[in-house]
Each structure stands twice: as structure tokens, then as C-alpha cells.
Design a protein around this motif. Sequence first.
Motif, PDB file in Angstrom:
ATOM      1  N   ALA A 337      -3.459  -0.907   4.370  1.00  0.00           N
ATOM      2  CA  ALA A 337      -2.481  -0.116   5.127  1.00  0.00           C
ATOM      3  C   ALA A 337      -1.646   0.744   4.175  1.00  0.00           C
ATOM      4  O   ALA A 337      -1.358   1.918   4.461  1.00  0.00           O
ATOM      5  CB  ALA A 337      -1.587  -1.031   5.949  1.00  0.00           C
ATOM      6  N   GLN A 338      -1.262   0.179   3.046  1.00  0.00           N
ATOM      7  CA  GLN A 338      -0.497   0.929   2.058  1.00  0.00           C
ATOM      8  C   GLN A 338      -1.332   2.052   1.439  1.00  0.00           C
ATOM      9  O   GLN A 338      -0.838   3.160   1.211  1.00  0.00           O
ATOM     10  CB  GLN A 338       0.001  -0.013   0.958  1.00  0.00           C
ATOM     11  CG  GLN A 338       0.782   0.657  -0.159  1.00  0.00           C
ATOM     12  CD  GLN A 338       2.110   1.230   0.287  1.00  0.00           C
ATOM     13  OE1 GLN A 338       2.653   0.829   1.318  1.00  0.00           O
ATOM     14  NE2 GLN A 338       2.649   2.175  -0.479  1.00  0.00           N
ATOM     15  N   MET A 339      -2.601   1.783   1.205  1.00  0.00           N
ATOM     16  CA  MET A 339      -3.489   2.816   0.659  1.00  0.00           C
ATOM     17  C   MET A 339      -3.623   3.984   1.623  1.00  0.00           C
ATOM     18  O   MET A 339      -3.725   5.142   1.205  1.00  0.00           O
ATOM     19  CB  MET A 339      -4.857   2.208   0.340  1.00  0.00           C
ATOM     20  CG  MET A 339      -4.836   1.239  -0.831  1.00  0.00           C
ATOM     21  SD  MET A 339      -6.419   0.377  -1.094  1.00  0.00           S
ATOM     22  CE  MET A 339      -7.438   1.712  -1.720  1.00  0.00           C
ATOM     23  N   ARG A 340      -3.613   3.697   2.921  1.00  0.00           N
ATOM     24  CA  ARG A 340      -3.702   4.766   3.920  1.00  0.00           C
ATOM     25  C   ARG A 340      -2.386   5.534   4.028  1.00  0.00           C
ATOM     26  O   ARG A 340      -2.390   6.747   4.271  1.00  0.00           O
ATOM     27  CB  ARG A 340      -4.079   4.187   5.285  1.00  0.00           C
ATOM     28  CG  ARG A 340      -5.500   3.647   5.369  1.00  0.00           C
ATOM     29  CD  ARG A 340      -5.907   3.427   6.819  1.00  0.00           C
ATOM     30  NE  ARG A 340      -7.216   2.785   6.896  1.00  0.00           N
ATOM     31  CZ  ARG A 340      -7.420   1.484   7.089  1.00  0.00           C
ATOM     32  NH1 ARG A 340      -6.375   0.677   7.217  1.00  0.00           N
ATOM     33  NH2 ARG A 340      -8.637   0.984   7.144  1.00  0.00           N
ATOM     34  N   ARG A 341      -1.274   4.835   3.867  1.00  0.00           N
ATOM     35  CA  ARG A 341       0.032   5.488   3.991  1.00  0.00           C
ATOM     36  C   ARG A 341       0.330   6.432   2.828  1.00  0.00           C
ATOM     37  O   ARG A 341       1.073   7.402   2.986  1.00  0.00           O
ATOM     38  CB  ARG A 341       1.153   4.438   4.035  1.00  0.00           C
ATOM     39  CG  ARG A 341       1.365   3.743   5.335  1.00  0.00           C
ATOM     40  CD  ARG A 341       2.690   2.998   5.343  1.00  0.00           C
ATOM     41  NE  ARG A 341       2.739   1.929   4.366  1.00  0.00           N
ATOM     42  CZ  ARG A 341       2.383   0.676   4.613  1.00  0.00           C
ATOM     43  NH1 ARG A 341       1.939   0.340   5.814  1.00  0.00           N
ATOM     44  NH2 ARG A 341       2.474  -0.246   3.684  1.00  0.00           N
ATOM     45  N   THR A 342      -0.228   6.122   1.667  1.00  0.00           N
ATOM     46  CA  THR A 342       0.182   6.786   0.433  1.00  0.00           C
ATOM     47  C   THR A 342      -0.772   7.910   0.062  1.00  0.00           C
ATOM     48  O   THR A 342      -1.988   7.678  -0.051  1.00  0.00           O
ATOM     49  CB  THR A 342       0.229   5.762  -0.718  1.00  0.00           C
ATOM     50  OG1 THR A 342       0.996   4.630  -0.314  1.00  0.00           O
ATOM     51  CG2 THR A 342       0.829   6.385  -1.961  1.00  0.00           C
ATOM     52  N   PRO A 343      -0.289   9.120  -0.165  1.00  0.00           N
ATOM     53  CA  PRO A 343      -1.167  10.199  -0.637  1.00  0.00           C
ATOM     54  C   PRO A 343      -1.821   9.819  -1.968  1.00  0.00           C
ATOM     55  O   PRO A 343      -1.209   9.139  -2.802  1.00  0.00           O
ATOM     56  CB  PRO A 343      -0.220  11.384  -0.805  1.00  0.00           C
ATOM     57  CG  PRO A 343       0.952  11.069   0.070  1.00  0.00           C
ATOM     58  CD  PRO A 343       1.092   9.581   0.051  1.00  0.00           C
ATOM     59  N   ILE A 344      -3.054  10.244  -2.150  1.00  0.00           N
ATOM     60  CA  ILE A 344      -3.795   9.951  -3.381  1.00  0.00           C
ATOM     61  C   ILE A 344      -3.572  11.099  -4.350  1.00  0.00           C
ATOM     62  O   ILE A 344      -3.932  12.244  -4.073  1.00  0.00           O
ATOM     63  CB  ILE A 344      -5.296   9.780  -3.085  1.00  0.00           C
ATOM     64  CG1 ILE A 344      -5.517   8.685  -2.040  1.00  0.00           C
ATOM     65  CG2 ILE A 344      -6.070   9.464  -4.368  1.00  0.00           C
ATOM     66  CD1 ILE A 344      -6.891   8.705  -1.413  1.00  0.00           C
ATOM     67  N   ASN A 345      -2.989  10.778  -5.503  1.00  0.00           N
ATOM     68  CA  ASN A 345      -2.723  11.795  -6.513  1.00  0.00           C
ATOM     69  C   ASN A 345      -3.102  11.267  -7.888  1.00  0.00           C
ATOM     70  O   ASN A 345      -2.556  10.261  -8.354  1.00  0.00           O
ATOM     71  CB  ASN A 345      -1.249  12.205  -6.494  1.00  0.00           C
ATOM     72  CG  ASN A 345      -0.926  13.159  -5.365  1.00  0.00           C
ATOM     73  OD1 ASN A 345      -1.406  14.285  -5.343  1.00  0.00           O
ATOM     74  ND2 ASN A 345      -0.122  12.706  -4.404  1.00  0.00           N
TER      75      ASN A 345
END
Length: 406
Positions: A337-345
Amino acid sequence: MARQGTRARGWSGLGAAWVAACLGLSAAQAADEGPVRIGVLVDLEGTYADIGGLGAVEAVRMAVEDAGGSVLGRPIEVVSAGGQNKADVAASIARQWYDSGVDVITDLPSSAMALAVINLANEKKKLALVTSAGSSDITGKFCSPYAAHWTWDTYAMAKGTGAGVVKQGGTDWYFLTADYVFGQALERDTAAVVKASGGRVLGAVRHPLNTQDFSSFLLQAQGSKAKILGLANGGTDTINAIKQAREFGLTDSMQLVALIAFLSDVHSLGLKVAQGLLLTEAFYWDQNEETRAWSRRFFARMKRMPSMTQAGAYSGTLHYLKAVKAVGSKDPEAVMAQMRRTPINDFMTHDGVLRPDGRVVRDMYLFQAKTPTESTGEWDLYKLVRRIPGNEAFRPLGEGGCPLVR
């Protein structure tokens, strides 16, 4: 047998269970208190060894180092093994790893391996980050709340390369296809794009994985009178098909289009053979200062520049570890869920998004292999044709048939 990296001190899966029994904790609580364990399931000697292999293992270790070597005060362990590009072998290793406390498995070079491990991830409620395999079905009918498809997929390659070739006048296609899940998906997705773009598909021929002699398949392609030969295969199959097509003079009447090719493939072919080849990638080492800096670190360890899947193994691992730190737990649902919430940079992805179907959406790039005279060095192989925005490159969320999408 699995090759295992240096182990930091920590309880094994059996140790965690013993502690749970003694202290009255649940097995899930005990497992959550152990080290963070990452399994890298790769191809060590076969078709996909150059695009992932030991380089993918090293990329994961680089991500662990950049995360500080520990998270939540616990060591991070990396284990690795070769899956022989066989679903049953991959499933056996994955089951052993998940049962012994591995929290997430990554790389997974073939689609059959990836789907087998995702099935186990569902059963065990553990995570799988697919950074090498390509079938778009991974985020379609086989999507999972425990899996992410990180680097590329067959839909993106079809959109990037297939549509680009049709726009340049390459309208009549014939496919040379690897006869397994990945090749079939790549042919299907590209054929749909070709037809939607105004082109025609005149036929296809399928070959076994790891084919050495393509002569009969190439003769069938030549007999179709198509102008474009779409190579719906990968790794050494793509390399051998291109070499033999040029040797047979097939390129006098047909343009070769590598629907999935990697930097290592072009390097192996050499620019004399590969020049002019169009291909789509998620990453190229010489794009900007960020990509060059990371790639030079990788080169210092592996003595070769990284493929997009090796870069993806780093990216997926680092995003996972950041999520573990953010939620203060290894709990797979909370972490995902956190991986989905957080933009990947990171160096290869800017404001990437992990969708509910598991697809990571990022920009893709259409490249063309340089001519020998254009190249200034051994790894100076590509020139950029076009940046493809992520929302254009990847299949719309509602069109994949993923049951998680409402």
C-alpha cells in the motif's frame, strides 16, 4: 541449489517459529521481527543471463547498500539462485524461500517463472517484484495484490516500437515468435497495435526457446512477402535471429524490428550488424548525469553497462526498502500500500506510479542503434528517437482485465 550471499546474523524461519511458541507470539508477528530478506531469482546461464543474471543480483545489493544495509534496525539479507527459465524450478525455489522467511522475490526473467512465483506469493501472502519478465498478462488476468510489474511489458514494447514503425511506413508485418507465454503475448499486443495503427499482419511462425537454427523459420517469413519482420522473442534468440537473417540476405527485402531488445543484445551483435535497429527501453545508461553516475558504479563491479532490467532490479528493491522503513513493518499489505501511495523517484524513474493492477507506469524511450561511425565508444550504442510518456506507453488501467480493478 540456491546461491546465497553473505548472511547477516538473524533468526531463520524455524528460529522465528520457536521464538513465537516460547513468547506466545503469532507466527506472523515473529516473522515480522526477523531480518528483511530479499530473494533474487535469475537466469544464470541461459537466454536471459546477460540482461539480468549476476548483474541483477549486484544491482539489488547496490540498492541494499544505498538503503544503509539495514532497515528498522534489522539487517537486510540477499539470497540468489538460477531458475533455469523453468516454472517448476522457479516455484520450488520460491516456495523454499518464502517458507524460510524471504519477504520479497525479484527479477524473474521469464513470464512463466514470474506467473508461477506470483501464484505462490498469493498463497503465502508474500511479495514479488517482477523486474525482468514481460508478459502484459502479469497485470491483466493474472494480476495480484502481492505483485508489481516494474520495468517494462509487452504492451509498452508494442506501443513504442510497433506503432513507431507503422508511422514510418512499415505497414505489412510478419512475426517470428518465441513459442511460450512471453512471445505469444508480445506478438498479440504488437499485432493489435499494428492493426490499430493502419498496418496489416500477414502471418507468424513460432519457434522453441533457445533455438540455434532459424533457417526454416526465416524462409517462411521471407515467403510471406511482408516488409517488416517483427521479432517477438528475446535474449540470445533475438541475437541469433538477427545474425542469421542478415547472413541469409533476408534484410534485403525485410526490415528487422526487435520488439524486445536490450543494450546487451546490441552490444553482442555489434553495430555493424545492429545499426538502424529500432527498440524501446525503459532506461539507457547514457541518458543524463544521473543514469551515467549509477551506471559507472555498476560498471566498476560488473565490467559492463547495465540493462534496463538490472536498473529495474535496483529501482524496485530500493522502493520496497523505503516502504518498509516508512510503515515500520515488513507486513506485505502495508508495504505494498505504501509503495502504491509513494511516487517512484530514482535515476531511472521520475514520478513513476504503481497502479492497483501492479503496473509501474513510467516514461519509455524509442531508441535506434547507432551506425559504427556515429559511435564514440564500446557502449555508445543508442540515439534517442522519441520519449514516450508513461500514460501513452502502458495499457490503460481499465483495459487489462485485472480483477483488482473496479
